[in-house]
Design a protein around this motif. Structure first.
Motif, PDB file in Angstrom:
ATOM      1  N   UNK A   1      45.728   8.449  24.797  1.00 51.62           N
ATOM      2  CA  UNK A   1      44.397   8.592  23.874  1.00 51.62           C
ATOM      3  C   UNK A   1      43.865   7.236  24.040  1.00 51.62           C
ATOM      4  N   UNK A   2      42.438   7.679  24.517  1.00 52.53           N
ATOM      5  CA  UNK A   2      41.465   6.237  24.706  1.00 52.53           C
ATOM      6  C   UNK A   2      40.946   6.037  23.546  1.00 52.53           C
ATOM      7  N   UNK A   3      41.422   4.624  22.939  1.00 53.07           N
ATOM      8  CA  UNK A   3      41.044   4.283  21.584  1.00 53.07           C
ATOM      9  C   UNK A   3      39.472   4.434  21.325  1.00 53.07           C
ATOM     10  N   UNK A   4      39.121   4.931  20.157  1.00 52.99           N
ATOM     11  CA  UNK A   4      37.551   4.746  19.602  1.00 52.99           C
ATOM     12  C   UNK A   4      36.868   6.077  20.182  1.00 52.99           C
ATOM     13  N   UNK A   5      37.155   6.962  21.138  1.00 55.80           N
ATOM     14  CA  UNK A   5      36.046   7.860  21.369  1.00 55.80           C
ATOM     15  C   UNK A   5      37.041   9.434  21.291  1.00 55.80           C
ATOM     16  N   UNK A   6      38.334   9.075  21.127  1.00 59.04           N
ATOM     17  CA  UNK A   6      39.098  10.562  20.745  1.00 59.04           C
ATOM     18  C   UNK A   6      39.513  11.425  21.972  1.00 59.04           C
TER      19      UNK A   6
ATOM     20  N   UNK B   1      40.122  19.531  36.630  1.00 59.88           N
ATOM     21  CA  UNK B   1      38.964  20.345  36.358  1.00 59.88           C
ATOM     22  C   UNK B   1      38.905  20.694  35.207  1.00 59.88           C
ATOM     23  N   UNK B   2      39.045  19.748  34.124  1.00 66.75           N
ATOM     24  CA  UNK B   2      39.004  20.004  32.900  1.00 66.75           C
ATOM     25  C   UNK B   2      37.845  19.078  32.100  1.00 66.75           C
ATOM     26  N   UNK B   3      37.441  19.517  30.887  1.00 65.85           N
ATOM     27  CA  UNK B   3      36.440  18.634  30.221  1.00 65.85           C
ATOM     28  C   UNK B   3      36.794  17.155  30.170  1.00 65.85           C
ATOM     29  N   UNK B   4      38.192  17.004  29.879  1.00 65.13           N
ATOM     30  CA  UNK B   4      38.620  15.698  29.600  1.00 65.13           C
ATOM     31  C   UNK B   4      38.635  14.861  31.047  1.00 65.13           C
ATOM     32  N   UNK B   5      38.889  15.498  32.046  1.00 65.61           N
ATOM     33  CA  UNK B   5      38.806  14.734  33.276  1.00 65.61           C
ATOM     34  C   UNK B   5      37.455  14.727  33.636  1.00 65.61           C
ATOM     35  N   UNK B   6      36.528  15.296  33.115  1.00 66.37           N
ATOM     36  CA  UNK B   6      35.147  14.914  33.780  1.00 66.37           C
ATOM     37  C   UNK B   6      34.683  13.720  32.781  1.00 66.37           C
ATOM     38  N   UNK B   7      35.101  13.834  31.658  1.00 67.98           N
ATOM     39  CA  UNK B   7      34.688  12.644  30.661  1.00 67.98           C
ATOM     40  C   UNK B   7      35.415  11.196  31.299  1.00 67.98           C
ATOM     41  N   UNK B   8      36.566  11.363  31.692  1.00 71.06           N
ATOM     42  CA  UNK B   8      37.313  10.223  32.177  1.00 71.06           C
ATOM     43  C   UNK B   8      36.480   9.764  33.524  1.00 71.06           C
ATOM     44  N   UNK B   9      36.102  10.708  34.226  1.00 72.77           N
ATOM     45  CA  UNK B   9      35.481  10.134  35.492  1.00 72.77           C
ATOM     46  C   UNK B   9      34.174   9.278  35.020  1.00 72.77           C
ATOM     47  N   UNK B  10      33.602   9.938  33.917  1.00 70.83           N
ATOM     48  CA  UNK B  10      32.411   9.407  33.562  1.00 70.83           C
ATOM     49  C   UNK B  10      32.402   7.813  33.097  1.00 70.83           C
ATOM     50  N   UNK B  11      33.623   7.683  32.560  1.00 71.60           N
ATOM     51  CA  UNK B  11      34.007   6.534  32.025  1.00 71.60           C
ATOM     52  C   UNK B  11      34.350   5.585  33.171  1.00 71.60           C
TER      53      UNK B  11
END
Length: 202
Positions: A154-159, A186-196
């Protein structure tokens, strides 16, 4: 077949002709090519041969309705999985998952150190991210991570919750270092991770 893959959560690009597939493969990067041997008047093995030359790490699945030992030889030659018709959906998806797992193991995303690191939670306990890549992260943990077992970060602060698998883990003083890869790319979480990762390394 496209719908079957999409229903399983994969990002799929379909091509209705040999030429359309060639154009797509020329301009895009893909994890997996699924091709029939017979593509109307074209031979799908020619497409496989060209793709393997241009993108050596791509996974390949060849589909055929022919019982021809030469096709088995060609599949082996191009390091491809062979699926025979009629297609059993469950068996086909197992073959897809095996092919994608090999691609993920072969790929080496460049890792980038995070100055100062940032905090995450693993199994309810605080941990730190030491470096990042599109495909995973390196963690400093208060205890050894179970290798090859999925766990949640869990990445703190952003859920954001990432399901990862430890590839390696070594003791370091009273804690441990762990290299982990995303369990699914290829999941929404993985896409968010790549943006981070893009923001952290810009």
């Amino acid at each position: 077949m496209v719908e079957l893959l999409r229903d399983a959560g994969h990002n799929v690009t379909g091509a209705s002709t040999y030429d359309a597939a060639k154009r797509l493969l020329a301009v895009g990067a893909y994890d997996l090519l699924v091709s029939d041997v017979r593509l109307k008047s074209f031979n799908g093995l020619h497409l496989v041969m060209q793709t393997r030359a241009d993108q050596p790490e791509i996974g390949v699945i060849i589909i055929t309705g022919y019982d021809d030992p030469l096709i088995d030889l060609e599949a082996h030659r191009y390091n491809a999985q062979l699926v025979r018709k009629p297609i059993n959906p469950a068996e086909f998806m197992r073959t897809v998952n095996e092919a994608l797992a090999k691609v993920r193991r072969q790929r080496r995303w460049p890792r980038k150190r995070v100055v100062g690191g940032f905090r995450v939670t693993v199994k309810g306990r605080p941990a730190a991210v030491v470096d990042v890549s599109y495909g995973g992260l390196r963690l400093e943990l208060p205890e050894p991570a179970p290798v090859a077992e999925p766990f949640d970060v869990e990445v703190a602060g952003i859920g954001l919750h990432l399901e990862v698998e430890a590839v390696w883990s070594v003791a370091s003083g009273g804690s441990s270092l762990c290299g982990a890869t995303l369990a699914a790319e290829h999941t929404p979480s993985a896409r968010t991770w790549r943006a981070i990762v893009d923001r952290l390394t810009a």
